[in-house]
Design an enzyme around this catalytic site. Structure first.
Site, PDB file in Angstrom:
ATOM      1  N   TRP A   7       1.345  38.636 -76.204  1.00  0.00           N
ATOM      2  CA  TRP A   7       0.582  37.446 -76.615  1.00  0.00           C
ATOM      3  C   TRP A   7      -0.424  37.016 -75.537  1.00  0.00           C
ATOM      4  O   TRP A   7      -1.267  36.170 -75.797  1.00  0.00           O
ATOM      5  CB  TRP A   7       1.512  36.279 -76.953  1.00  0.00           C
ATOM      6  CG  TRP A   7       2.595  36.064 -75.961  1.00  0.00           C
ATOM      7  CD1 TRP A   7       2.559  35.261 -74.871  1.00  0.00           C
ATOM      8  CD2 TRP A   7       3.908  36.644 -75.991  1.00  0.00           C
ATOM      9  NE1 TRP A   7       3.747  35.319 -74.199  1.00  0.00           N
ATOM     10  CE2 TRP A   7       4.594  36.153 -74.867  1.00  0.00           C
ATOM     11  CE3 TRP A   7       4.567  37.527 -76.849  1.00  0.00           C
ATOM     12  CZ2 TRP A   7       5.914  36.518 -74.573  1.00  0.00           C
ATOM     13  CZ3 TRP A   7       5.868  37.884 -76.561  1.00  0.00           C
ATOM     14  CH2 TRP A   7       6.526  37.392 -75.439  1.00  0.00           C
TER      15      TRP A   7
ATOM     16  N   GLU B 280       5.019  31.046 -78.779  1.00  0.00           N
ATOM     17  CA  GLU B 280       5.705  29.893 -78.190  1.00  0.00           C
ATOM     18  C   GLU B 280       6.895  29.452 -79.041  1.00  0.00           C
ATOM     19  O   GLU B 280       7.928  29.048 -78.511  1.00  0.00           O
ATOM     20  CB  GLU B 280       4.732  28.727 -78.003  1.00  0.00           C
ATOM     21  CG  GLU B 280       3.729  28.928 -76.871  1.00  0.00           C
ATOM     22  CD  GLU B 280       4.399  29.036 -75.500  1.00  0.00           C
ATOM     23  OE1 GLU B 280       5.543  28.575 -75.331  1.00  0.00           O
ATOM     24  OE2 GLU B 280       3.781  29.632 -74.596  1.00  0.00           O
TER      25      GLU B 280
ATOM     26  N   THR C 181      14.850  31.450 -76.462  1.00  0.00           N
ATOM     27  CA  THR C 181      15.013  32.906 -76.541  1.00  0.00           C
ATOM     28  C   THR C 181      14.313  33.580 -75.367  1.00  0.00           C
ATOM     29  O   THR C 181      13.217  33.182 -74.983  1.00  0.00           O
ATOM     30  CB  THR C 181      14.418  33.432 -77.872  1.00  0.00           C
ATOM     31  OG1 THR C 181      14.915  32.624 -78.935  1.00  0.00           O
ATOM     32  CG2 THR C 181      14.818  34.869 -78.114  1.00  0.00           C
TER      33      THR C 181
ATOM     34  N   GLY D 158      17.721  34.281 -84.397  1.00  0.00           N
ATOM     35  CA  GLY D 158      18.471  33.028 -84.378  1.00  0.00           C
ATOM     36  C   GLY D 158      17.597  31.799 -84.596  1.00  0.00           C
ATOM     37  O   GLY D 158      16.378  31.891 -84.670  1.00  0.00           O
TER      38      GLY D 158
ATOM     39  N   TYR E 226       6.361  20.146 -75.559  1.00  0.00           N
ATOM     40  CA  TYR E 226       6.129  21.326 -74.718  1.00  0.00           C
ATOM     41  C   TYR E 226       5.229  22.336 -75.439  1.00  0.00           C
ATOM     42  O   TYR E 226       4.235  22.823 -74.880  1.00  0.00           O
ATOM     43  CB  TYR E 226       7.466  22.003 -74.354  1.00  0.00           C
ATOM     44  CG  TYR E 226       7.249  23.396 -73.819  1.00  0.00           C
ATOM     45  CD1 TYR E 226       6.876  23.590 -72.493  1.00  0.00           C
ATOM     46  CD2 TYR E 226       7.347  24.502 -74.653  1.00  0.00           C
ATOM     47  CE1 TYR E 226       6.615  24.864 -72.011  1.00  0.00           C
ATOM     48  CE2 TYR E 226       7.094  25.777 -74.178  1.00  0.00           C
ATOM     49  CZ  TYR E 226       6.731  25.956 -72.856  1.00  0.00           C
ATOM     50  OH  TYR E 226       6.462  27.202 -72.392  1.00  0.00           O
TER      51      TYR E 226
ATOM     52  N   ASP F 251       8.889  22.202 -69.925  1.00  0.00           N
ATOM     53  CA  ASP F 251      10.191  22.587 -70.464  1.00  0.00           C
ATOM     54  C   ASP F 251      11.210  22.626 -69.325  1.00  0.00           C
ATOM     55  O   ASP F 251      10.922  22.183 -68.201  1.00  0.00           O
ATOM     56  CB  ASP F 251      10.096  23.932 -71.200  1.00  0.00           C
ATOM     57  CG  ASP F 251       9.841  25.091 -70.244  1.00  0.00           C
ATOM     58  OD1 ASP F 251       9.552  24.843 -69.046  1.00  0.00           O
ATOM     59  OD2 ASP F 251       9.938  26.253 -70.684  1.00  0.00           O
TER      60      ASP F 251
ATOM     61  N   CYS G 161      12.727  32.297 -52.605  1.00  0.00           N
ATOM     62  CA  CYS G 161      11.717  31.534 -51.865  1.00  0.00           C
ATOM     63  C   CYS G 161      10.842  32.434 -50.993  1.00  0.00           C
ATOM     64  O   CYS G 161       9.669  32.127 -50.762  1.00  0.00           O
ATOM     65  CB  CYS G 161      12.385  30.465 -51.014  1.00  0.00           C
ATOM     66  SG  CYS G 161      13.341  29.300 -52.013  1.00  0.00           S
TER      67      CYS G 161
ATOM     68  N   CYS H   1       7.725  33.270 -52.786  1.00  0.00           N
ATOM     69  CA  CYS H   1       7.092  32.167 -53.521  1.00  0.00           C
ATOM     70  C   CYS H   1       5.790  31.702 -52.845  1.00  0.00           C
ATOM     71  O   CYS H   1       5.760  31.459 -51.637  1.00  0.00           O
ATOM     72  CB  CYS H   1       8.064  30.994 -53.615  1.00  0.00           C
ATOM     73  SG  CYS H   1       7.396  29.622 -54.567  1.00  0.00           S
TER      74      CYS H   1
ATOM     75  N   CYS I 106       6.959  23.383 -50.271  1.00  0.00           N
ATOM     76  CA  CYS I 106       8.091  23.068 -51.151  1.00  0.00           C
ATOM     77  C   CYS I 106       9.119  22.220 -50.398  1.00  0.00           C
ATOM     78  O   CYS I 106       9.689  22.663 -49.390  1.00  0.00           O
ATOM     79  CB  CYS I 106       8.745  24.354 -51.660  1.00  0.00           C
ATOM     80  SG  CYS I 106      10.211  24.042 -52.651  1.00  0.00           S
TER      81      CYS I 106
HETATM   82 FE1  SF4 Z   1      11.785  28.349 -53.446  1.00  0.00          FE
HETATM   83 FE2  SF4 Z   1      10.463  26.085 -53.771  1.00  0.00          FE
HETATM   84 FE3  SF4 Z   1       9.334  28.354 -54.473  1.00  0.00          FE
HETATM   85 FE4  SF4 Z   1      11.326  27.400 -55.922  1.00  0.00          FE
HETATM   86  S1  SF4 Z   1       9.328  26.472 -55.643  1.00  0.00           S
HETATM   87  S2  SF4 Z   1      11.099  29.518 -55.210  1.00  0.00           S
HETATM   88  S3  SF4 Z   1      12.593  26.473 -54.350  1.00  0.00           S
HETATM   89  S4  SF4 Z   1       9.922  27.757 -52.410  1.00  0.00           S
END
Ligand code: SF4
Length: 349
Positions: free
Chosen positions: A24, A37, A43, A81, A120, A138, A200, A203, A209
């Protein structure tokens, strides 16, 4: 500068550098975004992909969806479902064709008015298909935001969802709202994972964060306990006569409405009680094949099921007797019953 205001640039850069290739996303249209969506509600992505491709091949336009008959629609949905999603899709398609002249509505408010579309989904369609700066919040997004901001509010509370929606509305980039929402979903699905340690180290948001900085990320989000599901016991009869199996229509109302089922009764019957039930149905077994146990979880109810497999001497009783092929094409048998095809024998049921 708030934590969330630091989010768009690194998140979009990370998303732009590579993300999952999903059908999609390869060809975007309001219709495709909407159907995907709705399928993705409750799911997993991997489960949705083959259903989405089959659905698009069979019903490529909103007009085709509006015109499809219910058995065909439900057979396309069989196994996914939450069948009311499919019924609401068709209802909404009829509304788009009849009320909007076949044009998909293009304001958040109008999209939100379609059957089966909540906040959402409306936010996702409006941002992805129409580039409107509407957040799509969500459970995944609530988790990521709770961790990013080290927020310990209960994410199941409507007030928390409203606040997160407002905070994201203030930072969503107006030039890339769809990418921003999809990037946030992608981060939640692949990096900031639920029910486990977030990744993390991978990330793009680690530098700002708050959950990572304070070591609280893995314990977030806070979710107040839901009430337990009501448990219902059932005995399900898988009756075979040669290549035919007994099934019956569940009727137009209630749970799994307009679908089919194996004959079943409330409670976990003993063998003698099951034999009495067969007599009441005018069905004469000549071989008790096996028994098996299973369960199926709905939103508010859990079925605890005992399956009894029998060969019967003739296709009698007030049932439809179908081959496996006929069940596949003419009688939408939901997973709660379909799973009995694959169960092994158990001695202790
Ligand atoms: Fe880690 Fe924060 Fe990234 Fe989530 S948003 S993976 S808690 S660093």
């Amino acid at each position: 500068m708030t934590t969330l205001s630091k989010l768009p640039a690194p998140l979009l850069a990370w998303y732009g550098a590579g993300h999952r290739s999903l059908p999609w996303r390869q060809e975007v249209s309001p219709y495709r975004t909407w159907v995907s969506e709705i399928m993705l509600q409750q799911t997993r992505v991997a489960a949705v992909i083959p259903y989405f491709e089959r659905f698009m091949a069979a019903l490529p336009t909103v007009e085709a969806l509006a015109a499809v008959d219910e058995p065909t629609l439900l057979s396309l949905w069989q196994g996914l479902g939450y069948y009311n999603r499919a019924r609401n899709l068709r209802l909404a398609a009829k509304k788009i064709v009849g009320f909007h002249g076949g044009q998909f509505p293009h304001t958040y408010e109008e999209i939100r008015m379609l059957p089966g579309v909540g906040d959402y989904t409306a936010g996702a369609i409006a941002s992805i298909a129409f580039s409107l700066p509407t957040p799509a919040v969500d459970g995944n997004v609530l988790r990521v935001v709770a961790r990013l901001t080290d927020c310990h509010d209960n994410v199941l509370a409507p007030a928390t969802r409203r606040r997160v929606t407002e905070e994201l509305a203030a930072v969503i980039p107006h030039d890339h709202p769809g990418d921003f929402n999809q990037a946030l979903m992608e981060l939640g699905a692949t990096v900031c994972l639920p029910n486990t340690e977030p990744k993390c180290a991978e990330c793009p948001c680690r530098g700002f964060c708050q959950g990572f900085a304070h070591g609280t990320a893995a314990s977030l989000p806070v979710r107040e306990k839901k009430e337990g599901r009501r448990k219902e016991e059932k005995t399900v009869f898988i009756l075979r006569s040669g290549e035919y199996e007994a099934v019956r229509y569940r009727g137009e109302e209630g749970l799994l409405a307009s679908l089919w089922e194996y004959p079943n009764v409330a409670g976990t019957l003993t063998e003698s009680e099951a034999a009495a039930q067969l007599t009441a149905w005018n069905v004469t077994p000549h071989k008790w094949v096996k028994k098996a146990k299973s369960k199926h979880i709905f939103t508010h109810i859990q079925w605890i099921m005992k399956g009894v497999y029998l060969e019967v001497s003739e296709a009698a009783g007030d049932f439809h007797w179908f081959t496996a092929e006929e069940i596949n094409t003419q009688a939408a048998l939901p997973t709660a019953f379909r799973q009995f095809w694959d169960l092994e024998e158990t001695q202790h049921v």
